[in-house]
Write a protein that holds these residues in place. Structure first.
Motif, mmCIF file in Angstrom:
data_model
loop_
_atom_site.group_PDB
_atom_site.id
_atom_site.type_symbol
_atom_site.label_atom_id
_atom_site.label_comp_id
_atom_site.label_asym_id
_atom_site.label_seq_id
_atom_site.Cartn_x
_atom_site.Cartn_y
_atom_site.Cartn_z
ATOM 1 N N PHE A 16 -18.234 14.392 -21.742
ATOM 2 C CA PHE A 16 -17.004 14.594 -20.787
ATOM 3 C C PHE A 16 -16.172 13.583 -21.017
ATOM 4 O O PHE A 16 -14.597 14.028 -20.508
ATOM 5 C CB PHE A 16 -17.776 14.500 -19.202
ATOM 6 C CG PHE A 16 -18.635 15.529 -18.736
ATOM 7 C CD1 PHE A 16 -18.079 16.858 -18.940
ATOM 8 C CD2 PHE A 16 -20.045 15.321 -18.444
ATOM 9 C CE1 PHE A 16 -18.861 17.959 -18.420
ATOM 10 C CE2 PHE A 16 -20.832 16.299 -18.101
ATOM 11 C CZ PHE A 16 -20.132 17.751 -18.062
ATOM 12 N N ASP A 73 -19.652 -3.204 -23.891
ATOM 13 C CA ASP A 73 -21.075 -2.832 -23.308
ATOM 14 C C ASP A 73 -21.057 -3.163 -21.764
ATOM 15 O O ASP A 73 -20.863 -4.238 -21.512
ATOM 16 C CB ASP A 73 -22.003 -3.662 -24.029
ATOM 17 C CG ASP A 73 -23.335 -3.201 -23.824
ATOM 18 O OD1 ASP A 73 -23.602 -2.699 -22.716
ATOM 19 O OD2 ASP A 73 -24.271 -3.015 -24.666
ATOM 20 N N ALA A 74 -21.057 -2.174 -21.239
ATOM 21 C CA ALA A 74 -20.806 -2.222 -19.759
ATOM 22 C C ALA A 74 -22.029 -2.778 -18.896
ATOM 23 O O ALA A 74 -22.260 -2.706 -17.744
ATOM 24 C CB ALA A 74 -20.489 -0.835 -19.033
ATOM 25 N N SER A 122 -17.408 6.971 -17.905
ATOM 26 C CA SER A 122 -18.004 8.318 -18.214
ATOM 27 C C SER A 122 -19.278 7.825 -18.910
ATOM 28 O O SER A 122 -19.415 8.198 -20.311
ATOM 29 C CB SER A 122 -17.167 9.176 -19.055
ATOM 30 O OG SER A 122 -18.028 10.478 -19.244
ATOM 31 N N THR A 173 -20.966 11.816 -12.023
ATOM 32 C CA THR A 173 -22.540 11.764 -11.300
ATOM 33 C C THR A 173 -23.121 13.118 -11.686
ATOM 34 O O THR A 173 -22.760 14.224 -12.024
ATOM 35 C CB THR A 173 -22.446 11.523 -9.831
ATOM 36 O OG1 THR A 173 -23.587 11.405 -9.452
ATOM 37 C CG2 THR A 173 -21.481 12.461 -9.034
ATOM 38 N N LYS A 192 -27.495 7.544 -9.867
ATOM 39 C CA LYS A 192 -26.576 8.605 -9.450
ATOM 40 C C LYS A 192 -26.328 8.645 -7.933
ATOM 41 O O LYS A 192 -25.202 8.595 -7.505
ATOM 42 C CB LYS A 192 -26.981 9.878 -9.891
ATOM 43 C CG LYS A 192 -26.882 10.088 -11.546
ATOM 44 C CD LYS A 192 -25.360 9.688 -12.187
ATOM 45 C CE LYS A 192 -25.300 10.017 -13.591
ATOM 46 N NZ LYS A 192 -24.174 9.356 -14.115
ATOM 47 N N ALA A 219 -21.115 16.831 -12.029
ATOM 48 C CA ALA A 219 -20.779 17.895 -13.078
ATOM 49 C C ALA A 219 -21.949 18.686 -13.241
ATOM 50 O O ALA A 219 -23.063 18.247 -13.116
ATOM 51 C CB ALA A 219 -20.245 17.227 -14.588
ATOM 52 N N LEU A 222 -24.209 20.064 -19.308
ATOM 53 C CA LEU A 222 -23.416 19.996 -20.558
ATOM 54 C C LEU A 222 -24.310 19.516 -21.793
ATOM 55 O O LEU A 222 -24.752 18.458 -21.501
ATOM 56 C CB LEU A 222 -21.889 19.208 -20.493
ATOM 57 C CG LEU A 222 -21.250 19.164 -21.633
ATOM 58 C CD1 LEU A 222 -20.434 20.251 -22.074
ATOM 59 C CD2 LEU A 222 -20.331 17.887 -21.905
ATOM 60 N N SER A 224 -23.969 17.586 -23.994
ATOM 61 C CA SER A 224 -23.632 16.369 -24.714
ATOM 62 C C SER A 224 -24.607 15.639 -25.320
ATOM 63 O O SER A 224 -25.777 15.985 -25.554
ATOM 64 C CB SER A 224 -23.050 15.315 -23.695
ATOM 65 O OG SER A 224 -24.111 14.956 -22.977
ATOM 66 N N ALA A 226 -25.576 12.353 -24.688
ATOM 67 C CA ALA A 226 -26.569 11.878 -23.795
ATOM 68 C C ALA A 226 -27.644 12.729 -23.037
ATOM 69 O O ALA A 226 -28.880 12.365 -22.986
ATOM 70 C CB ALA A 226 -25.682 11.212 -22.613
#
Ligand code: NAD
Length: 289
Positions: A16, A73-74, A122, A173, A192, A219, A222, A224, A226
């Motif tokens: 995304f 790195d969050a 994201s 989320t 989430k 969303a 998908l 992806s 992840a």
């Protein structure tokens, strides 16, 4: 047009984050990325080797460009909070001395990009996502919350002060926060739920403090990178196709377009909301025949 965006959570052209980057570029924004340190080398390598060139095509004939790519790195806020084994890890050491923690990335963005208008979160990570919640360890649960929910608080904390008035942020989320989705475990459903609740509180706090808007997109499924790591994404896509009001597969670009709308002045009175971009699946209460 002319707006500056920072997007955290792009490491290939399948997710995304990439689709949001593309939609914002189509609308004329300038894009910088925060790329997860362990994924940085492969991403930059593929980018420079032209592996993404096909997905970089814009409708005006140009290519999607990233003005800056920052290692990030969050799960870390300040250099003091980074454990020694991470600091000395080869890939983290190679990220350079400007740092990869959220506060350092914000500082780097401010000095190299300047003030920004649009902030995109994201990213998500839950080391025990494949375990049912009932079997999740405290460590796994807190790690999911840290990477997937607190990271958004930290980003607004550190990037808020360098955002222009009338700016906006968005995060991604998933329905598992509000409905039971067996298989989405490890505390990811909890993360989430926290992310969505925080969207409301942060909309108020950052709205008052910085005059920026805070929203989230819930969303649909998908395939992806992840999502493939979770393991049941093909089943979710088939389930959605069979049960949602709109019977089609969700394209990442549909989420990209909704994000571009929420981040644009067209949505200037929308804040603190979670908008489902999922072909309507969330609204069903009974599987159709
Ligand atoms: P993705 O793999 O494209 O994006 C996830 C990104 O997070 C990756 O680029 C990864 O490198 C990054 N990341 C992980 N840990 C990080 C950290 N500590 N610091 C910085 N970056 C980190 O997959 P995606 O599915 O596009 O995920 C984007 C968002 O969309 C996530 O929040 C995800 O939960 C959400 N979402 C996905 C789906 C789906 O079906 N794919 C559905 C609803 C919501």
């Amino acid at each position: 047009t002319g707006k500056k965006a920072f997007i955290a959570g792009v490491a290939d052209d399948q997710g995304f984050g990439w689709a949001i980057a593309k939609a914002l570029a189509e609308a004329g924004a300038e894009i910088s990325l925060g790329v997860w340190v362990p994924a940085l080398k492969i991403f930059e390598g593929s980018y420079t080797k032209g592996k993404f060139d096909k997905s970089r095509q814009l409708s005006n004939g140009g290519l999607l460009e990233f003005t800056h790519i920052f290692p990030m790195d969050a799960v870390y806020d300040t250099p003091e909070g980074v454990p020694e084994d991470v600091k000395s890890n080869k890939r983290y050491a190679a990220a350079g001395d400007k740092g990869f923690t959220v506060s350092e990335v914000a500082r780097n963005v401010e000095s190299e990009v300047g003030k920004i208008d649009l902030l995109v979160h994201s990213l998500a990570n839950g080391p025990e996502v494949t375990k049912p919640l009932l079997e999740t360890s405290r460590h796994g649960y807190l790690a999911a919350l840290s990477a997937s929910a607190y990271s958004n608080v930290s980003m607004l904390q550190h990037f808020g002060p360098l955002m222009n008035e009338n700016g906006a942020s968005i995060s991604l989320t998933y329905l598992a926060s509000e409905r039971i989705i067996p298989g989405y475990g490890g505390g990811m459903s909890s993360a989430k739920a926290a992310l969505e609740s925080d969207t409301r509180v942060l909309a108020y706090e950052a709205g008052r403090k910085h005059k920026i808007r805070v929203n989230a997109i819930s969303a649909g499924p998908l395939g992806s990178r992840a999502a493939k790591a979770i393991g049941f994404i093909d089943k979710m896509i088939a389930y959605s196709y069979a049960n949602a009001p709109i019977q089609k597969e969700l394209a990442a670009s549909e989420v990209g377009n909704a994000a571009a709308f929420l981040l644009s002045p067209l949505a200037s009175a929308i804040t603190g909301t979670v908008i489902h971009v999922d072909n309507g699946l969330h609204a069903m209460g009974l599987a159709p025949d």
